[in-house]
Write an enzyme that holds these catalytic residues in place. Structure first.
Site, PDB file in Angstrom:
ATOM      1  N   LYS A 254       0.821  -1.219   0.000  1.00  0.00           N
ATOM      2  CA  LYS A 254       0.000   0.000   0.000  1.00  0.00           C
ATOM      3  C   LYS A 254       0.856   1.271   0.000  1.00  0.00           C
ATOM      4  CE  LYS A 254      -3.939  -2.377   1.949  1.00  0.00           C
ATOM      5  NZ  LYS A 254      -5.033  -2.360   2.951  1.00  0.00           N
TER       6      LYS A 254
ATOM      7  N   PHE B 124     -15.770   2.697   6.018  1.00  0.00           N
ATOM      8  CA  PHE B 124     -14.364   3.002   5.734  1.00  0.00           C
ATOM      9  C   PHE B 124     -14.055   3.056   4.230  1.00  0.00           C
ATOM     10  CE2 PHE B 124     -14.541  -1.633   6.618  1.00  0.00           C
ATOM     11  CZ  PHE B 124     -14.009  -2.145   5.435  1.00  0.00           C
TER      12      PHE B 124
ATOM     13  N   ARG C 118      -2.169 -15.222   3.648  1.00  0.00           N
ATOM     14  CA  ARG C 118      -2.958 -14.522   4.680  1.00  0.00           C
ATOM     15  C   ARG C 118      -2.369 -14.783   6.070  1.00  0.00           C
ATOM     16  NH1 ARG C 118      -7.490 -12.064   3.069  1.00  0.00           N
ATOM     17  NH2 ARG C 118      -8.695 -12.304   4.975  1.00  0.00           N
TER      18      ARG C 118
ATOM     19  N   ARG D 205       1.922  -7.416   8.786  1.00  0.00           N
ATOM     20  CA  ARG D 205       1.203  -6.254   9.336  1.00  0.00           C
ATOM     21  C   ARG D 205       1.680  -5.899  10.734  1.00  0.00           C
ATOM     22  NH1 ARG D 205      -4.633  -7.920   6.820  1.00  0.00           N
ATOM     23  NH2 ARG D 205      -4.489  -6.717   4.888  1.00  0.00           N
TER      24      ARG D 205
ATOM     25  N   ASN E 125      -2.359  -0.590   6.595  1.00  0.00           N
ATOM     26  CA  ASN E 125      -1.897  -1.862   7.161  1.00  0.00           C
ATOM     27  C   ASN E 125      -0.901  -2.590   6.245  1.00  0.00           C
ATOM     28  OD1 ASN E 125      -3.754  -2.575   5.248  1.00  0.00           O
ATOM     29  ND2 ASN E 125      -5.003  -3.862   6.573  1.00  0.00           N
TER      30      ASN E 125
ATOM     31  N   HIS F 188      -2.269  -5.566   1.077  1.00  0.00           N
ATOM     32  CA  HIS F 188      -3.550  -6.226   0.836  1.00  0.00           C
ATOM     33  C   HIS F 188      -3.253  -7.689   0.517  1.00  0.00           C
ATOM     34  CE1 HIS F 188      -7.453  -7.200  -0.852  1.00  0.00           C
ATOM     35  NE2 HIS F 188      -6.803  -7.739  -1.872  1.00  0.00           N
TER      36      HIS F 188
END
Ligand code: CMP
Length: 139
Positions: free
Chosen positions: A10, A58, A86, A103, A113, A116
């Protein structure tokens, strides 16, 4: 279970220059990068990417944030890739993410965070097709 998943580093992580550390953590944990691209999503791209969240409170700040600077998109290969990645990424909120996860190490808050991670094989393909054409991807 498929052997590929999609990730996006991100904007705040790219801006901070920690994307190389994140990519190293990904490869050190056994994932092969089979496609990689740094680019700046338009507002429309971001709205489309996160369309599943459009009713959430959000959504608007998320769209604004994701289109605020360049991101790095990647397709990752490993056995049972979606679940394995994940697990490496950790919970949405970095405060709740297990120690040793991406994270926990690099995230700032629920929105910023760090990365993705796709949540299913089908969504992984839908998401990477928004960043890559077939010929960009290693066989
Ligand atoms: P990501 O895995 O990219 O998928 C959806 C994103 O929405 C998520 O990571 C967070 O960046 C963001 N998000 C999810 N829940 C919240 C929340 N409660 N507040 C702010 N942002 C959120």
């Amino acid at each position: 279970m498929g052997n590929r998943t999609f990730t996006m580093i991100k904007p705040e992580a790219v801006r901070a220059g920690i994307h190389t550390d994140i990519l190293k953590m990904i490869t050190d944990n056994g994932f092969r990068i089979v496609a990689l691209r740094m680019h700046h999503l338009s507002r429309n791209d971001a709205m489309r990417f996160y369309a599943v969240h459009k009713e959430k409170p959000f959504y608007e700040p998320l769209v604004e944030y994701i289109s605020s600077g360049p991101i790095i998109a990647a397709i990752l290969e490993a056995e049972n890739a979606v679940e394995a990645y994940r697990c490496l990424v950790g919970a949405t909120d970095p405060k709740e993410a297990a120690e040793g996860t991406i994270r926990a190490k690099f995230g700032i808050n629920q929105r910023q965070n760090a990365v993705h991670a796709s949540d299913s094989d089908d969504n992984a393909r839908i998401e990477w097709e928004q960043h890559f054409v077939e010929s960009d991807i290693m066989l």
